[in-house]
Design an enzyme around this catalytic site. Structure first.
Site, PDB file in Angstrom:
ATOM      1  N   GLY A  23     -38.908  22.282 -14.963  1.00 55.74           N
ATOM      2  CA  GLY A  23     -38.364  22.515 -16.294  1.00 55.74           C
ATOM      3  C   GLY A  23     -38.074  21.274 -17.107  1.00 55.74           C
ATOM      4  N   GLY A  25     -40.374  19.190 -18.252  1.00 57.25           N
ATOM      5  CA  GLY A  25     -41.449  18.927 -19.207  1.00 57.25           C
ATOM      6  C   GLY A  25     -42.630  18.175 -18.634  1.00 57.25           C
ATOM      7  CE  LYS A  26     -43.465  18.980 -12.451  1.00 51.59           C
ATOM      8  NZ  LYS A  26     -42.191  19.681 -12.473  1.00 51.59           N
ATOM      9  CB  THR A  27     -46.769  21.450 -17.870  1.00 50.40           C
ATOM     10  OG1 THR A  27     -46.681  21.804 -16.490  1.00 50.40           O
ATOM     11  CG2 THR A  27     -48.043  22.035 -18.446  1.00 50.40           C
ATOM     12  CB  SER A  28     -44.675  19.414 -22.370  1.00 51.38           C
ATOM     13  OG  SER A  28     -44.265  20.749 -22.259  1.00 51.38           O
ATOM     14  CG  ASP A  50     -45.796  23.449 -11.164  1.00 51.77           C
ATOM     15  OD1 ASP A  50     -45.378  24.248 -10.298  1.00 51.77           O
ATOM     16  OD2 ASP A  50     -45.079  22.996 -12.067  1.00 51.77           O
ATOM     17  CB  THR A 505     -40.686  25.281 -15.992  1.00 54.75           C
ATOM     18  OG1 THR A 505     -41.894  24.735 -16.551  1.00 54.75           O
ATOM     19  CG2 THR A 505     -40.682  24.999 -14.498  1.00 54.75           C
TER      20      THR A 505
END
Length: 586
Positions: A23, A25-28, A50, A505
């Site tokens: 949550g 913000g890794k993906t962003s 993930d 997330t």
């Protein structure tokens, strides 16, 4: 002062690994980086390993484990690996040959040992190791970006010689994630090459993504230290979601700005020494290619849309407490990923039940918890205890090691020591201590700030059954745990409350937790959406944008919980003390 994160002005290594707490913000940030580099003419491959990945939401396109060209970003290809599917496949490779040859209870134990988060992570590592060492693939790209890096625990396991011996298939000590590498013995050379690539600072950069809050900052510091110890030293820190400016006349905006500034000021020196970059809090949902580009644009280029806010009516926490009081629940767990506010919700439920005249015992396993601020006043009907996870893990570790010493060699003990550092081990050790406290439920309502996952429950259950069939030395399952398992499965007596935030997330992970519990025959009824900007009356334009972006996740929680959900506004102050907890109920 840290620089704004702008990938177009930075020099990157060929391999980029984004890691951090769920949550943050890794993906962003991984997606924004991939798009920016591709826009600059670089050939980029973005891969997610993930299980809770929302890459498909970000790019608004169906993705598979095969790289796919993204429309409007011709230099970018994206693949969404499914580590859970990979974990299931190799679990079957390990267990399959024994079906029909060993008792069902033994098979159940083997399957559950290979069903935890550690196994999924190893399977993810297996997937990207294959990609990372594929010369034909790597020569086609300037940068390969991984959305989720392996933990230090996983990499240490892979570096131990015993990880590749038959010890894995023979040992039955304790009830941890022992054996996640079983069946991968032929991959030793592949994994060695991958670990070597990870520790090569000319090839690999680790980007630690965090938020300006104490819990994710602590997690980032732990990850940085763990990974540096095993040679992954080329690290950057990205602090995501910083409120760059605040409105002095808006209490929510001012409080958030002050809290974030304090968290950054107090972060560990080890993190302060890393090259640090900031990503502003943005007033929009981070989905779609254009919004990804905006995420890492200079702040003056961001436009704020004043959209009409959709109305959603959700009840307050008092509805949940009323339900528990009237239905006679005796054991209540709060459950959710770190940082969502389980401790505060558990404490508030305890206060709410005490206000209704019930005798309540409140316990936590959070070492940073503030439940001592719930007053020790017998007239308020609350007693308090605290379980120290470090102490419980150490006690459990000693028990398992002592019983294993006569049966395994020094290398085997080294592997066992590392295996006992897994998240599942901590859950099991803590759960054994919780079982003793739950015995008090005959006399008072027990509210517990931490619930075991379905995997942990099934692992304990399988181990318990296994011990009845095969008498071998192992970590014994105490009688209190045996009593607790059926108690937890009794919905008349026990309830699990899932706590989440209204973000992608946390909601995805909460949904996975619920499915995990259902595997263990536990069906959570209530969900709590905590720290919601949507539920505040902020006039700050950025926070109003955030509030609107929460709507789709609030609606998702309504669907997941069959409308048994409550919402709590973002609070300007820390909720400490009986009176503040009581006020939160309303």
């Amino acid at each position: 002062m840290a620089n704004l994160y702008n990938p177009s002005t930075m020099t990157f290594t060929p391999f980029l690994f984004f890691t951090g707490k769920g949550g943050v913000g890794k993906t962003s940030t991984a997606c924004a980086t991939a798009i920016t580099l591709a826009d600059m003419g670089k050939r980029v491959l973005l891969i997610s390993t993930d299980p809770a990945s929302n890459l498909q939401d970000v790019f608004e396109i169906e993705l598979t484990n095969k790289p796919r060209v993204i429309p409007n970003v011709p230099n970018l290809q994206v693949a969404n690996l499914n580590p859970e599917m990979a974990a299931n496949e190799y679990k079957e490779r390990v267990v399959g040959p024994y079906r029909g040859k060993l008792p069902d209870a033994v098979i159940a134990t083997m399957e559950e040992q290979l069903s935890g988060a550690c196994t999924v992570e190893i399977a993810a590592f297996d997937e990207f190791s294959t990609l990372l060492t594929n010369k034909e693939l790597t020569t086609n790209f300037d940068h390969i970006i991984f959305d989720t890096a392996p933990t230090g625990h996983t990499l240490r396991l892979l570096q131990l010689p015993t990880a590749w011996s038959g010890f894995l298939e023979e040992s039955t000590h304790g009830a941890s994630c022992l054996g996640p590498l079983a069946g991968l013995g032929d991959k030793k050379e592949l994994y060695s090459q991958t670990v070597e690539a990870l520790s090569n600072s000319k090839q690999t950069t680790l980007l630690l993504v965090t938020r300006p809050d104490s819990s994710p900052l602590q997690e980032a510091e732990r990850a940085a230290k763990e990974l540096r110890q095993i040679g992954v030293s080329n690290q950057y820190l990205i602090v995501n979601g910083i409120l760059m400016n605040h409105m002095p006349n808006d209490s929510i905006s001012k409080a958030l700005f002050t809290r974030q500034s304090g968290a950054l000021e107090n972060m560990e020196e080890e993190l302060k020494e890393l090259p640090t970059y900031e990503v502003p809090l943005v007033p929009f949902n981070v989905t779609g290619i254009e919004n990804m580009r905006k995420l890492v644009q200079p702040i003056e280029n961001l436009s704020i849309l004043d959209e009409e806010q959709k109305e959603i009516n959700l009840p307050a926490l008092q509805n949940l407490i009323k339900d528990f009081s009237e239905t006679g629940k005796r054991v209540i767990f709060t459950m959710g990923k770190g940082g969502v506010g389980k401790t505060t919700i558990a404490s508030t439920i305890a206060v709410g039940l005490a206000e209704k005249g019930h005798r309540v015992h409140l316990t936590t396993t959070d070492p940073a918890a503030h439940i001592d601020y719930v007053l020790h006043d017998e007239q308020r009907n609350i007693t308090i205890s605290r379980i120290d996870p470090k102490v419980e893990v150490e006690n459990y570790r000693k028990e398992v090691i002592e019983q294993a010493q006569e049966m395994v060699d020094e290398e085997g003990l080294e592997y066992l020591e590392e295996d006992l550092r897994s998240p599942c081990t901590e859950e099991i050790a803590v759960f054994r201590a919780l079982a003793d406290i739950v015995e008090r439920a005959n006399d008072e309502i027990v509210v517990i700030d931490t619930a075991p996952t379905g995997h942990t429950l099934l692992l304990l259950d399988a181990t318990q059954t296994y011990h009845k069939e095969i008498a071998r030395s192992s970590g014994e399952v105490p009688q209190s745990v045996k009593n607790l398992l059926p108690r937890l499965r009794n919905p008349e007596e026990t309830s699990v409350v899932i706590v989440t935030l209204a973000e992608a997330t946390p909601v995805h992970e909460a949904s996975r937790l619920q499915e995990d519990l259902k595997r263990a025959d536990i069906n959570p009824k209530w969900w709590v959406i905590n720290q919601s900007f949507y539920a505040t009356d902020t006039s700050d334009p950025v926070l109003k944008g955030r509030a609107q972006s929460e709507v789709k996740w609030i609606e998702a929680v309504q669907r997941e919980s069959d409308s048994n959900c409550v919402i709590i506004p973002w609070q300007p102050e820390d909720i400490l003390g009986y009176e503040k907890l009581k006020a939160l109920i309303k």
